[in-house]
Each structure stands twice: as C-alpha cells, then as structure tokens.
Design an enzyme around this catalytic site. Structure first.
Site, mmCIF file in Angstrom:
data_model
loop_
_atom_site.group_PDB
_atom_site.id
_atom_site.type_symbol
_atom_site.label_atom_id
_atom_site.label_comp_id
_atom_site.label_asym_id
_atom_site.label_seq_id
_atom_site.Cartn_x
_atom_site.Cartn_y
_atom_site.Cartn_z
ATOM 1 N N SER A 44 0.510 -1.026 -0.241
ATOM 2 C CA SER A 44 0.009 -0.508 -0.260
ATOM 3 C C SER A 44 0.936 1.300 -0.197
ATOM 4 O O SER A 44 0.499 2.484 -0.366
ATOM 5 C CB SER A 44 -0.572 -0.436 1.210
ATOM 6 O OG SER A 44 -0.349 -0.050 2.579
ATOM 7 N N GLU A 45 1.655 1.866 0.854
ATOM 8 C CA GLU A 45 2.675 1.961 0.728
ATOM 9 C C GLU A 45 4.162 2.118 0.724
ATOM 10 O O GLU A 45 4.799 0.941 1.108
ATOM 11 C CB GLU A 45 2.742 3.192 1.696
ATOM 12 C CG GLU A 45 1.735 4.500 1.541
ATOM 13 C CD GLU A 45 0.008 4.017 1.394
ATOM 14 O OE1 GLU A 45 -0.762 4.768 1.271
ATOM 15 O OE2 GLU A 45 0.140 3.083 2.370
ATOM 16 N N THR A 46 5.163 2.860 -0.227
ATOM 17 C CA THR A 46 6.663 2.278 0.180
ATOM 18 C C THR A 46 7.610 3.927 0.791
ATOM 19 O O THR A 46 6.909 4.871 0.350
ATOM 20 C CB THR A 46 7.264 2.044 -1.110
ATOM 21 O OG1 THR A 46 6.483 0.826 -1.314
ATOM 22 C CG2 THR A 46 9.052 2.032 -0.695
#
Length: 309
Positions: A44-46
């Site tokens: 979902s996020e990096t």
C-alpha cells in the site's frame, strides 16, 4: 546497493498490522523512479527517507525528508509507513537521537521512541465538515453531499446495515461513514468493496479514501475486544481504490480524522482503536493534544534486503 526493509506496522506480530517497504536511499530520486520502486514492492505504501544533513547518515541524522508512494501515486500523509520508517531508523539502524523530525507534504512530523520501545508519532488533526444529506446535525460546518456519494458508500456498506451519519475531511479528501453501533465484528469483517463500481461512479477528486467506522454498544458481545478483553473505543475499515489501494490494513492518517470525531462523541482524550482488516487487524493507541493527534504503535521487521537501482 540500498538497504531495504519490509515492516509490519501497528502490530506486535509478524504478518499482522500493515506492511510497508522502507528504502534507505540517501539521495533524492526522480518521482518516476520512486513510483517504479513502489510498484515493484506492490504494497500500500513505500517510504523514502533522505537525510537532510549532508554531514550525517541514517544513524546520526535527526532530520529527514520523507515521502510515501503507493503503486500508483504519491500520498501526502501515511501513518503506518511513518511508523515503519521510524522502526527501521531506531531499531534496525540504531539512530542515536531521542527524537526524529520528518519534513513531508503534510508539514513537519515529530516521532520519538517511548520507554517501552514503541514509536510515538505527532500528526496533524484534520478538520471535519458535515454532509448535509447524510445524518443528523453534529455541530460541524456543513457542505452539500455530491449526488453520487451515497452510491459510492453502498459500494462497501450494504443497504441492510443502517448508516448513522457521514463526515468529510476536505484537506485529506477523507470520507468517514458511521454505521450502526450494533454491527458485530463478523458482520463488519464481511463487508466487501466493489472497487470497479466505486471507480466507475467517482474519479477520486472529492473522495480519496473512505473509512467505515462504528463505536460498538457492547464490545465484548460484538467481538470488539483485544486478546486481554480490553474493549476498543471504536473500530474502522479503510478503503482507497482511487489511490490504487482497495483496502488498507492499518491507516494511521485516517485516525487523524476519525479520532477527533470519536473523542468528541466519547468525551475522551485517549482512545484505543481497532482497524478490522480481515485476517490481519491493527491496534492504535491515540491521544488528542490541542490540534495534534498522537499515535503510538509497535512494529516488527519481516524482511531485510538490498535494492539494486
């Protein structure tokens, strides 16, 4: 080669909470490269922290720029990836500072390691408005709800579950939908997003993320207690198909909108929240302080590796 980690945030157990990738790349890269890396991880996020003191490294620096990318776009604020980044800096790298500052699209964020080894994050509180056609008056400024909004809500919430009201955080484009407080955990976890229909109805220009939330009337009977049978003050699920994330397992930024609402409802400044992503789940300890939301959470590292650019 670049040190890279995958961390499960807002949990003390591996394979629970919300996974985020953290890439320790000391120089600024083009946005296109950040997006390619985020797409490669497909989480979902990096997160990409970069030291702002040219004479310091990841172990000694106390101020970083921090950016978060989904597989499709940059995100202005991400709680779980900030927690994961702080976990990496404090616990994997051994950063020597008691407090770290991040310069972000949402301003300066301060984090510190508490006496229990958890990370405490100081986030902004999002201002809320009421949507006139959706629920009773609650003392917030009012705006008209777009015509498509109820159809978007029903892409997650079936018509068999009553909708109590809805609020909106314009700065973050967060929609908060409050549902029947008698909803059980099994009923809540059974909700499924019709993402194709949601994207067909709306392009994300008004709603970027949608949180479904309730305060259970009887937490024990409804299943909203932790393993020690401590009751949650509220529970939520968070959906963001417009950002390329159909459902997020643990969304710290969403608490910046929901926690102030539930604090007003309950009269409490400290809240215990549960994000009911099926099979994972995440817990939040939250404190309201003036115009800030203080999030406290645990994380565990599940992968250590090297990224070849």
């Amino acid at each position: 080669m670049t040190k890279t980690y995958i961390v499960d945030a807002f949990t003390m157990e591996r394979f629970k909470g919300n996974p985020a990738a953290v890439c320790l790349i000391p120089e600024v890269l083009p946005d296109e490269t950040y997006l390619k890396i985020a797409a490669e991880f497909n989480l979902s996020e990096t997160a990409f922290p970069v030291p702002l003191d040219s004479s310091a490294d990841y172990k000694t620096c106390s101020k970083f720029s921090l950016r978060w990318f989904t597989p499709k776009t940059e995100f202005p604020l991400c709680g779980h990836a900030t927690l994961a980044t702080s976990h990496v800096l404090f616990n994997e790298i051994g950063n020597i500072n008691n407090e770290i500052h991040y310069e972000t699209l949402s301003g300066t964020l301060k984090v510190r390691k508490d006496e229990n080894g958890n990370v405490e994050m100081n986030f902004p509180k999002y201002e809320l408005v009421e949507l006139e056609e959706l629920g009773p008056q609650q003392g917030y400024p009012k705006i008209a709800a777009p015509e498509f909004l109820m159809d978007v809500i029903h892409c997650v919430v079936p018509k068999t579950i009553p909708i109590v009201s809805a609020l909106y955080a314009p700065e973050a484009r967060f929609l908060i939908v409050i549902i029947d407080p008698n909803t059980t955990r099994s009923e809540f976890e059974a909700l499924k997003l019709n993402s194709s229909r949601a994207l067909e109805l709306h392009d994300g220009s008004f709603v970027r993320d949608m949180s479904i939330t309730l305060r259970p009337k009887n937490p024990l009977e409804q299943g909203f207690v932790d393993p020690s049978e401590e009751a949650y003050d509220y529970t939520c699920r968070c959906f963001g198909p417009w950002d390329g994330v159909n459902e997020d397992p643990a969304t710290g930024s969403a608490q910046c909108a929901m926690a102030p609402y539930w604090a007003k409802v309950t009269g409490k400044k400290e809240l215990y929240a549960y994000q009911a992503f099926p099979t994972r789940g995440a817990q939040f300890r939250i404190r309201l302080q003036d115009d800030r939301v203080i999030l406290n959470g645990s994380s565990v590292t599940v992968l250590r590796g090297e990224l070849r650019l």
